[in-house]
Structures are given as C-alpha cells and as structure tokens.
Design a protein around this motif. Sequence first.
Motif, short mmCIF file in Angstrom:
data_model
loop_
_atom_site.label_atom_id
_atom_site.label_comp_id
_atom_site.label_asym_id
_atom_site.label_seq_id
_atom_site.Cartn_x
_atom_site.Cartn_y
_atom_site.Cartn_z
N VAL A 199 0.83 -1.20 0.00
CA VAL A 199 0.00 0.00 0.00
C VAL A 199 0.87 1.25 0.00
O VAL A 199 0.61 2.21 -0.75
CB VAL A 199 -0.96 0.00 1.21
CG1 VAL A 199 -1.61 1.37 1.40
CG2 VAL A 199 -2.03 -1.07 1.03
N ALA A 200 1.91 1.26 0.81
CA ALA A 200 2.79 2.42 0.87
C ALA A 200 3.44 2.69 -0.48
O ALA A 200 3.58 3.85 -0.89
CB ALA A 200 3.85 2.21 1.94
N VAL A 202 2.21 1.89 -3.44
CA VAL A 202 1.19 2.42 -4.36
C VAL A 202 0.92 3.89 -4.04
O VAL A 202 0.81 4.73 -4.94
CB VAL A 202 -0.10 1.60 -4.28
CG1 VAL A 202 -1.17 2.19 -5.20
CG2 VAL A 202 0.15 0.16 -4.67
N GLN A 203 0.82 4.19 -2.76
CA GLN A 203 0.54 5.58 -2.37
C GLN A 203 1.67 6.52 -2.79
O GLN A 203 1.42 7.69 -3.09
CB GLN A 203 0.31 5.65 -0.86
CG GLN A 203 -1.00 5.01 -0.42
CD GLN A 203 -1.16 4.97 1.08
OE1 GLN A 203 -0.20 4.71 1.81
NE2 GLN A 203 -2.37 5.20 1.57
N SER A 204 2.89 6.01 -2.82
CA SER A 204 4.03 6.85 -3.21
C SER A 204 4.18 6.98 -4.72
O SER A 204 4.95 7.81 -5.20
CB SER A 204 5.32 6.28 -2.63
OG SER A 204 5.71 5.10 -3.32
N ALA A 231 -5.88 3.44 4.13
CA ALA A 231 -6.18 4.55 3.21
C ALA A 231 -6.90 5.71 3.89
O ALA A 231 -6.99 6.80 3.32
CB ALA A 231 -7.04 4.04 2.05
N LEU A 258 -11.29 3.13 -2.69
CA LEU A 258 -9.96 3.42 -2.16
C LEU A 258 -9.28 4.49 -3.03
O LEU A 258 -9.60 4.58 -4.22
CB LEU A 258 -9.09 2.16 -2.15
CG LEU A 258 -9.51 1.03 -1.21
CD1 LEU A 258 -8.70 -0.23 -1.53
CD2 LEU A 258 -9.31 1.43 0.24
N PRO A 259 -8.33 5.22 -2.49
CA PRO A 259 -7.60 6.18 -3.33
C PRO A 259 -6.55 5.52 -4.20
O PRO A 259 -5.87 6.20 -4.97
CB PRO A 259 -6.96 7.12 -2.30
CG PRO A 259 -6.82 6.30 -1.07
CD PRO A 259 -8.00 5.38 -1.06
N PHE A 260 -6.40 4.21 -4.08
CA PHE A 260 -5.48 3.45 -4.91
C PHE A 260 -6.21 2.22 -5.44
O PHE A 260 -7.31 1.88 -4.99
CB PHE A 260 -4.22 3.05 -4.13
CG PHE A 260 -4.50 2.40 -2.80
CD1 PHE A 260 -4.79 1.05 -2.69
CD2 PHE A 260 -4.47 3.16 -1.63
CE1 PHE A 260 -5.04 0.46 -1.47
CE2 PHE A 260 -4.72 2.57 -0.39
CZ PHE A 260 -5.02 1.22 -0.32
N ARG A 302 -6.86 -1.69 -5.93
CA ARG A 302 -6.61 -2.98 -5.28
C ARG A 302 -7.47 -4.05 -5.94
O ARG A 302 -8.69 -3.92 -6.07
CB ARG A 302 -6.95 -2.92 -3.80
CG ARG A 302 -6.69 -4.24 -3.05
CD ARG A 302 -7.94 -5.11 -2.90
NE ARG A 302 -7.66 -6.37 -2.23
CZ ARG A 302 -8.54 -7.03 -1.47
NH1 ARG A 302 -9.75 -6.53 -1.29
NH2 ARG A 302 -8.20 -8.18 -0.92
#
Length: 324
Positions: free
Chosen positions: A97-98, A100-102, A137, A281-283, A285
């Motif tokens: 997750v980290a 993807v967020q980056s 998230a 989600l903001p990403f 999945r």
Amino acid sequence: MTAPIALSCGEPAGIGPEIAAAAWRTLKGSLPFFWIGDPRHLPAGTPLQIIEAPAQALDVSRTALPVLALPFAAPATPGQPDPANAQGVIDAIARGVALVQSGAASAICTAPIHKKALKDGADFAYPGHTEYLAALAGVERVVMMLACDALRVVPVTIHIPLAEVPQALTAALLTDTILITHSALRRDFGLAAPRLAVAGLNPHAGEGGAMGHEEIEMIIPVLDALRAEGMDIAGPMSADTMFHAGARARYDAAICMYHDQALIPIKTLDFAGGVNVTLGLPFIRTSPDHGTAFDIAGRGMADPSSLIAALKMADVMARARAGQ
C-alpha cells in the motif's frame, strides 16, 4: 509505461506463493509485477531475483520473478499456517500500500490471507483485507466488486446472515454503494456514462408489494433520486431475469442486495477467472476470488487463473486512471 504492480504474498502456507510463481511464468515481461514476501516461501526452483526498488521489476520480470524481500519469522509448511508469520503477512500488505501511495507501484494485488492465523499471531483487528486496506487509506466506506469479462457485480450487503439483510439494507448504504460504483466505473474502467442495473431484494422485485415492501419503501426512492441526478440506472429488477446474456448486454455493472445474489451468477459464469476489486480506495486494489486452499497447497494443483486475471485487471485500471 505505468509503474509495476505490487503483489503481496498473502498466507505463505496457502497457495499464494505457487500461484504467484505460476502467474509470472505466464505473464513475465508482458505485465511487470513484483512479489512482496520471504523468498524462502516460494516454490523450489522458482526463477527469482531480489530487487531493491519496484522500478527494477520492469526489466527483471522478463527473466525472473522480481521479489521485494521481506523476511518472515519462520519458514512455511504448505497447508499449515504458522501464527509466527502473521506479522510478516500484515507487513507485506502495508508495504504494498505504501508503495502504491508513493507512486512507486501502480496498484496492489493481494494474495489470500488466513484471518485466524493473523488474529492468533498478531492480534489482527480487522475482519479481512478490505477493512485493513480502508484503514490504511483513511476511508470509511468501500465497496466490493466481483468482476470477470462477462459480468461485474456489487453486493450492497456482504458477509452477514441472510436474515439480517433487510435491516442492514438502508437508503444511505444503497446510495453510497451506487455512487462509489458509478465513480469507479468512470475513473478506473474508462466508462464515460456507466449503465447500472439494480436488483430487487425480494422475488420478482417485490411484485408491487405482494412479495415484500422494501422495493417500494426504500429501493425505488433511492433509484429515482439518483436518476434525477442524471445517472443511467435500471431497476429494481427481478434478480432471476437480469443475468442472462441479453440482459447483461444492457448494463455495465449489477448492484445486488446481498452476497449470494451477486456471487452466484458471476461464479457460475466464470468460476476460475473472477476478480475481487475494492472500490472507493484512493489506490487500485484487486485480488483473486478464492481463498488460501490449504487442502491443495504445495501439491502443484493450484489454478493461477484468478490471480492472472486480477493482475491484468489491476493493469487495465491503472492505465485508465493514468489516461492511457
């Protein structure tokens, strides 16, 4: 080219490691992804290469499975989950997750977890993947979609007893589910004007109140309000007539009132190729639509089709978000 996809290892005693290796053998450089986990847990003989950063997967994936190594507390025995590895499983998800967020990864695809092992070994406080991802998230409400080439379905209520569905099914929940689904179809699937079909709760969608009043009292007012905002929504429809080929051609996703109403048709149409997608989600999945399969783990029998479909769908969604 989009960034590679992060694949979290899931429960190492299940089929996750072997289907990850099998998915790489099928996809290789055509769809770059990297596996987050302990290299010891992969099947013996898997061509792998340790990477230090996700970007390296773009080249490495042509000749080996790129592995972002995450040491676990213990080796893995197929079919025998070890609570000592629980924290490693959780950390693999959080690492993905980290990334993807980056922006280092374009999406996260998650292999199946074993909730009891996570609870026993790390006091995991969430019912499953979805709730943990939502917490990471910082979002309150997410939606589960099951998708294959022939059908997309979204259950409004999920893992609750059938007897509790009428009470759980509220106007606010139905509205939020439709809005999240509509937004995701536009953003992640590239549909400019999504067409939704909504099932009724009761047989024949209540048949004008003869078989239940939920349609009249709650579902129809919600749909009318959303249609007034310009959404293309059909329903409430009788669930027994909305999943044949001709009906499916008239909508992009079906909103269903409870778990089996949604999952029976898609698993009938494509049992091996269904993909679990978390909307809201903001990403991005995705996940294969099956569990850890301890009974066949390590025996070379696991079918990677659903994981391959999940990786492919994550790639399609990532490209849609990137405008490619």
